[in-house]
Write an enzyme that holds these catalytic residues in place. Structure first.
Site, short mmCIF file in Angstrom:
data_model
loop_
_atom_site.label_atom_id
_atom_site.label_comp_id
_atom_site.label_asym_id
_atom_site.label_seq_id
_atom_site.Cartn_x
_atom_site.Cartn_y
_atom_site.Cartn_z
CD GLU A 87 1.85 -0.14 10.58
OE1 GLU A 87 0.65 -0.33 10.93
OE2 GLU A 87 2.19 0.17 9.44
CG ASN A 99 -0.29 0.00 2.52
OD1 ASN A 99 0.67 -0.74 2.74
ND2 ASN A 99 -0.76 0.83 3.43
CB CYS A 146 -1.87 0.80 8.38
SG CYS A 146 -0.54 2.01 8.48
#
Length: 483
Positions: A251, A153, A285
């Site tokens: 993460e 992403n 995120c």
């Protein structure tokens, strides 16, 4: 635009896979048109990568901070010099808009610039010692070889976020980029090679996770692994590496919430909410996924958000004026559409959608931006969608809003919009998220801000800022008796 075969950086040279296999890289906006190939490495290809990294770690440690910093600053210069090429790669490989890709390139350059500048900062401390004639200190050393596993992403920014502190600290780096967006990471490796990173200090690995995933983690040279990606994979890495002595930074997912209290400035709040939810097609995120509105402003918030959503322009990233492009793949498209269909089947009300009919008919991986009113028992309240979908609930009190924010297995980012300073601090203290904003979106953290989430969103090690160096270095305490 096509890029042909883009090779891996291995021991200072650019290499194919030994067996000659390749992986096609496609453009999600153009019906999966192939834009490049990368080597399909197998486990046998990894030996040379990690052997070079083990040797490179010793060379890089000996070079010293100032030279390492100089190379990182040169890398930042080259990133900016090659901005146009890098933007085009991100747009065609991942589907971001030109504006989003340009921002990603600029921020990636800033990571190398920032950590390059830190080369002149203190990396140790004098320690008082009660023994006679004794000088004591603590010094920071690299951990050795680190493995970076990065997502699709933010396919340039995330490698930069991890590489820059890892390299400044003196480690050798092996990076495995996401299989659907590997080209931009290989372009970054080319830049670091051109900036002067010695042979073996940086190596890249492309291949299908099913082929090389287990082998990647089997090398004794690895001292640390930094991973950004799904919670499922991150928790699997935690289990795999437990008890091995290999430190792990993760993460992972998020289900980020924005709270709008009754006293909020809605002209400030609504644009931030819409940008946080729908920019980058919701594939961040830190994207705003949940909207929690105090009842007194429900009608006005719904009206303003509806208007903003309906005005969004969905188009291929290279189309001027596009607000959001496609999601990254057909698989991602199906997943987002299934989440929305399931929510509607469970009773969600569709409040607004953006017009994407032409794009959906084009065959690209486009998704219609969607704004829903849901109940707290809806699956979409808890499940990460990772697409352009915003779900709203209504609450009566600020305390109920904080409880709703914390009603999640994730704890990455949250935000509140209010003019009341006491309510703002109540929110900051009460929410269980690693990133908290007041009158700001859930997205948009700067390079020197420590970044990372709580609960199933991340590990104890933060990224970014000077905090990142804690993960990539170890502390040695020294005591010297002078006479």
């Amino acid at each position: 635009m096509t890029y042909g075969l883009v090779k891996n950086l291995v021991n200072g040279g650019f290499a194919d896979a030994a067996a000659g296999g390749t992986i096609d890289v496609t453009n999600p906006a153009t019906n999966d048109a192939v834009i490049a190939q990368v080597p399909a490495m197998t486990p046998s290809d990894l030996d040379s990568v990690f052997a070079a990294a083990e040797a490179g770690a010793k060379v890089w440690k000996g070079i010293g901070h100032l030279e390492r910093g100089r190379i990182l600053i040169e890398a930042s210069r080259l990133i900016r010099a090659r901005c146009s090429e890098l933007v085009n790669v991100i747009v065609t490989e991942m589907g971001k808009t030109q504006a989003e890709a340009t921002g990603e390139v600029g921020k990636s350059a800033e990571f190398f610039e920032y950590y390059g500048g830190l080369a002149r900062a203190s990396f140790g401390d004098y320690l008082p010692d009660g023994r006679p004639n004794t000088f004591a200190s603590q010094i920071r050393e690299p951990v050795g070889v680190v493995l970076l596993i990065t997502p699709w992403n933010d396919p340039l920014l995330t490698p930069a976020r991890k590489m820059a502190p890892a390299l400044l600290a003196g480690n050798a780096v092996v990076i495995k980029p996401a299989t659907v967006t590997p080209v931009i990471a290989l372009k970054l490796a080319e830049i670091l090679h051109d900036a002067g990173v010695p042979a073996g200090v940086l190596g890249t690995v492309t291949g299908r996770g099913s082929d090389i995933g287990n082998a990647l983690l089997s090398y004794g040279a690895i001292k640390a692994v930094s991973f950004t990606g799904s919670t499922e994979v991150g928790l699997g890495l935690q289990r795999r590496l437990a008890g091995t002595g290999v430190r792990l930074q993760t993460e992972m997912g998020g289900k980020n919430a924005v709270v709008v209290l009754e006293d909020a400035d809605l002209d400030l709040a609504v644009p931030a909410i819409v940008a946080g939810a729908f920019a980058q097609a919701g594939q961040r995120c830190t994207a705003t996924s949940r909207l929690i509105v105090q009842r007194g402003v429900e009608a006005e918030v719904v009206e303003k958000v509806n208007t903003a959503v309906r005005a969004l322009r969905v188009a291929a990233g290279n189309i001027p004026g596009a607000d959001l492009g496609p999601v990254v793949s057909r698989e991602a498209q199906r997943d987002v559409q299934e989440h929305v269909a399931k929510a509607i089947a469970e009773g969600a009300q569709v409040l607004a959608v953006a017009d994407a009919a032409r794009e959906l008919e084009s065959g690209g991986s486009f998704v219609q931006p969607t704004f829903l009113r849901i109940a707290r028992d809806s699956s979409i309240w808890r499940e990460e969608v990772f697409g352009p979908v915003l779900s709203m609930i209504v609450v009566d009190t600020p305390e109920e809003a904080i409880e709703a924010v914390n009603d999640s297995s994730y704890g990455l980012s949250s935000a509140v919009f209010t003019k009341d300073l006491a309510r703002a601090f109540q929110f900051v203290e009460g929410v269980d998220t690693g990133q908290v904003s007041v009158n700001q979106p859930t997205t948009g953290w700067d390079i020197h801000h420590p970044f990372g989430g709580f609960k199933e969103s991340g590990s104890a090690f933060k990224e970014q800022g000077t905090e990142a160096l804690n993960f990539y270095s170890r502390t040695k305490t020294v005591a010297i008796r002078t006479h």
